[in-house]
Design a protein around this motif. Structure first.
Motif, mmCIF file in Angstrom:
data_model
loop_
_atom_site.group_PDB
_atom_site.id
_atom_site.type_symbol
_atom_site.label_atom_id
_atom_site.label_comp_id
_atom_site.label_asym_id
_atom_site.label_seq_id
_atom_site.Cartn_x
_atom_site.Cartn_y
_atom_site.Cartn_z
ATOM 1 N N SER A 23 40.359 36.645 40.686
ATOM 2 C CA SER A 23 39.922 37.888 41.331
ATOM 3 C C SER A 23 38.427 38.099 41.176
ATOM 4 O O SER A 23 37.736 38.454 42.135
ATOM 5 N N ALA A 24 37.927 37.877 39.972
ATOM 6 C CA ALA A 24 36.487 38.059 39.730
ATOM 7 C C ALA A 24 35.670 37.047 40.525
ATOM 8 O O ALA A 24 34.647 37.394 41.114
ATOM 9 N N SER A 25 36.110 35.802 40.569
ATOM 10 C CA SER A 25 35.349 34.774 41.288
ATOM 11 C C SER A 25 35.350 35.034 42.791
ATOM 12 O O SER A 25 34.429 34.607 43.490
ATOM 13 N N GLU A 26 36.350 35.746 43.286
ATOM 14 C CA GLU A 26 36.427 36.095 44.710
ATOM 15 C C GLU A 26 35.820 37.465 44.994
ATOM 16 O O GLU A 26 35.874 37.944 46.126
ATOM 17 N N GLY A 27 35.282 38.108 43.956
ATOM 18 C CA GLY A 27 34.649 39.407 44.142
ATOM 19 C C GLY A 27 35.625 40.554 44.332
ATOM 20 O O GLY A 27 35.254 41.617 44.817
ATOM 21 N N ARG A 28 36.861 40.363 43.941
ATOM 22 C CA ARG A 28 37.871 41.428 44.062
ATOM 23 C C ARG A 28 37.896 42.231 42.757
ATOM 24 O O ARG A 28 38.836 42.176 41.978
ATOM 25 N N TRP A 29 36.825 42.987 42.550
ATOM 26 C CA TRP A 29 36.627 43.700 41.299
ATOM 27 C C TRP A 29 37.635 44.818 41.100
ATOM 28 O O TRP A 29 37.966 45.158 39.961
ATOM 29 N N ASP A 30 38.142 45.386 42.190
ATOM 30 C CA ASP A 30 39.088 46.481 42.074
ATOM 31 C C ASP A 30 40.397 46.048 41.409
ATOM 32 O O ASP A 30 41.100 46.867 40.825
ATOM 33 N N ASN A 31 40.721 44.769 41.471
ATOM 34 C CA ASN A 31 41.947 44.267 40.836
ATOM 35 C C ASN A 31 41.825 44.154 39.318
ATOM 36 O O ASN A 31 42.830 44.178 38.609
ATOM 37 N N LEU A 32 40.612 44.005 38.832
ATOM 38 C CA LEU A 32 40.427 43.682 37.411
ATOM 39 C C LEU A 32 40.922 44.765 36.461
ATOM 40 O O LEU A 32 41.474 44.449 35.410
ATOM 41 N N ALA A 33 40.727 46.019 36.801
ATOM 42 C CA ALA A 33 41.150 47.095 35.891
ATOM 43 C C ALA A 33 42.661 47.064 35.674
ATOM 44 O O ALA A 33 43.135 47.139 34.531
ATOM 45 N N ALA A 34 43.422 46.928 36.739
ATOM 46 C CA ALA A 34 44.880 46.879 36.616
ATOM 47 C C ALA A 34 45.326 45.621 35.884
ATOM 48 O O ALA A 34 46.241 45.667 35.046
ATOM 49 N N LEU A 35 44.684 44.501 36.197
ATOM 50 C CA LEU A 35 45.037 43.260 35.511
ATOM 51 C C LEU A 35 44.699 43.325 34.027
ATOM 52 O O LEU A 35 45.471 42.847 33.185
ATOM 53 N N VAL A 76 31.325 37.738 35.329
ATOM 54 C CA VAL A 76 30.883 39.137 35.274
ATOM 55 C C VAL A 76 29.387 39.212 34.991
ATOM 56 O O VAL A 76 28.666 39.993 35.620
ATOM 57 N N ARG A 77 28.901 38.394 34.061
ATOM 58 C CA ARG A 77 27.456 38.384 33.767
ATOM 59 C C ARG A 77 26.645 37.976 34.997
ATOM 60 O O ARG A 77 25.621 38.589 35.315
ATOM 61 N N ASP A 78 27.109 36.945 35.694
ATOM 62 C CA ASP A 78 26.411 36.490 36.896
ATOM 63 C C ASP A 78 26.389 37.588 37.965
ATOM 64 O O ASP A 78 25.360 37.810 38.617
ATOM 65 N N ALA A 79 27.519 38.261 38.142
ATOM 66 C CA ALA A 79 27.588 39.343 39.134
ATOM 67 C C ALA A 79 26.682 40.496 38.731
ATOM 68 O O ALA A 79 25.993 41.076 39.577
ATOM 69 N N ARG A 80 26.659 40.825 37.455
ATOM 70 C CA ARG A 80 25.777 41.889 36.959
ATOM 71 C C ARG A 80 24.316 41.527 37.209
ATOM 72 O O ARG A 80 23.541 42.352 37.708
ATOM 73 N N ASP A 81 23.947 40.291 36.895
ATOM 74 C CA ASP A 81 22.571 39.850 37.097
ATOM 75 C C ASP A 81 22.199 39.876 38.578
ATOM 76 O O ASP A 81 21.095 40.302 38.933
ATOM 77 N N GLN A 82 23.115 39.435 39.431
ATOM 78 C CA GLN A 82 22.843 39.441 40.878
ATOM 79 C C GLN A 82 22.715 40.871 41.388
ATOM 80 O O GLN A 82 21.863 41.160 42.226
ATOM 81 N N THR A 83 23.525 41.769 40.875
ATOM 82 C CA THR A 83 23.434 43.178 41.270
ATOM 83 C C THR A 83 22.095 43.762 40.862
ATOM 84 O O THR A 83 21.479 44.519 41.630
ATOM 85 N N ALA A 84 21.612 43.421 39.693
ATOM 86 C CA ALA A 84 20.304 43.900 39.245
ATOM 87 C C ALA A 84 19.191 43.365 40.146
ATOM 88 O O ALA A 84 18.267 44.102 40.508
ATOM 89 N N ILE A 85 19.288 42.099 40.538
ATOM 90 C CA ILE A 85 18.303 41.507 41.444
ATOM 91 C C ILE A 85 18.352 42.209 42.804
ATOM 92 O O ILE A 85 17.317 42.569 43.378
#
Length: 108
Positions: A23-35, A76-85
């Motif tokens: 889910s994280a690798s596909e960018g489906r972040w909304d699934n992570l909380a339930a999982l 998650v770290r990579d996504a966070r870093d990309q979001t900051a960029i």
């Protein structure tokens, strides 16, 4: 508690963790909380009750879970870093547009 139930809990835990990584690798972040909530429930079940595990199976599951956790953290770290960029780029673009608009506005 039977060994079969313990094995099922371990299998479910690994499966949920794999789904979290996917889910994280596909960018489906909304699934992570339930999982994550489901994974925590499984961990609680394993820790609250006495479970008999085959030592080899438990070791393999522990290694697999550790690897999956590291993969998830990296994603998650990579996504966070990309979001900051992306945020910084957007901020710079806004400042550039604002400066351009100010330069184009004739002095009164």
């Amino acid at each position: 508690m039977s060994n079969e139930i313990s094995e099922n809990l371990l299998n479910d835990l690994v499966s949920v963790s794999e789904t979290m990584v996917t889910s994280a690798s596909e960018g489906r972040w909304d699934n992570l909380a339930a999982l994550d909530q489901r994974r925590r429930q499984l961990l609680d079940e394993l820790s609250e009750q006495g479970h008999a595990f085959d030592p080899g199976r438990f070791s393999l599951a522990s290694q697999t879970l550790s690897r999956l956790d590291q993969q998830l953290l990296q994603i998650v770290r990579d996504a966070r870093d990309q979001t900051a960029i992306d945020h910084k780029t957007l901020q710079n673009n806004r400042e550039a547009v604002s400066s351009y608009q100010m330069a184009e506005t004739p002095a009164a």
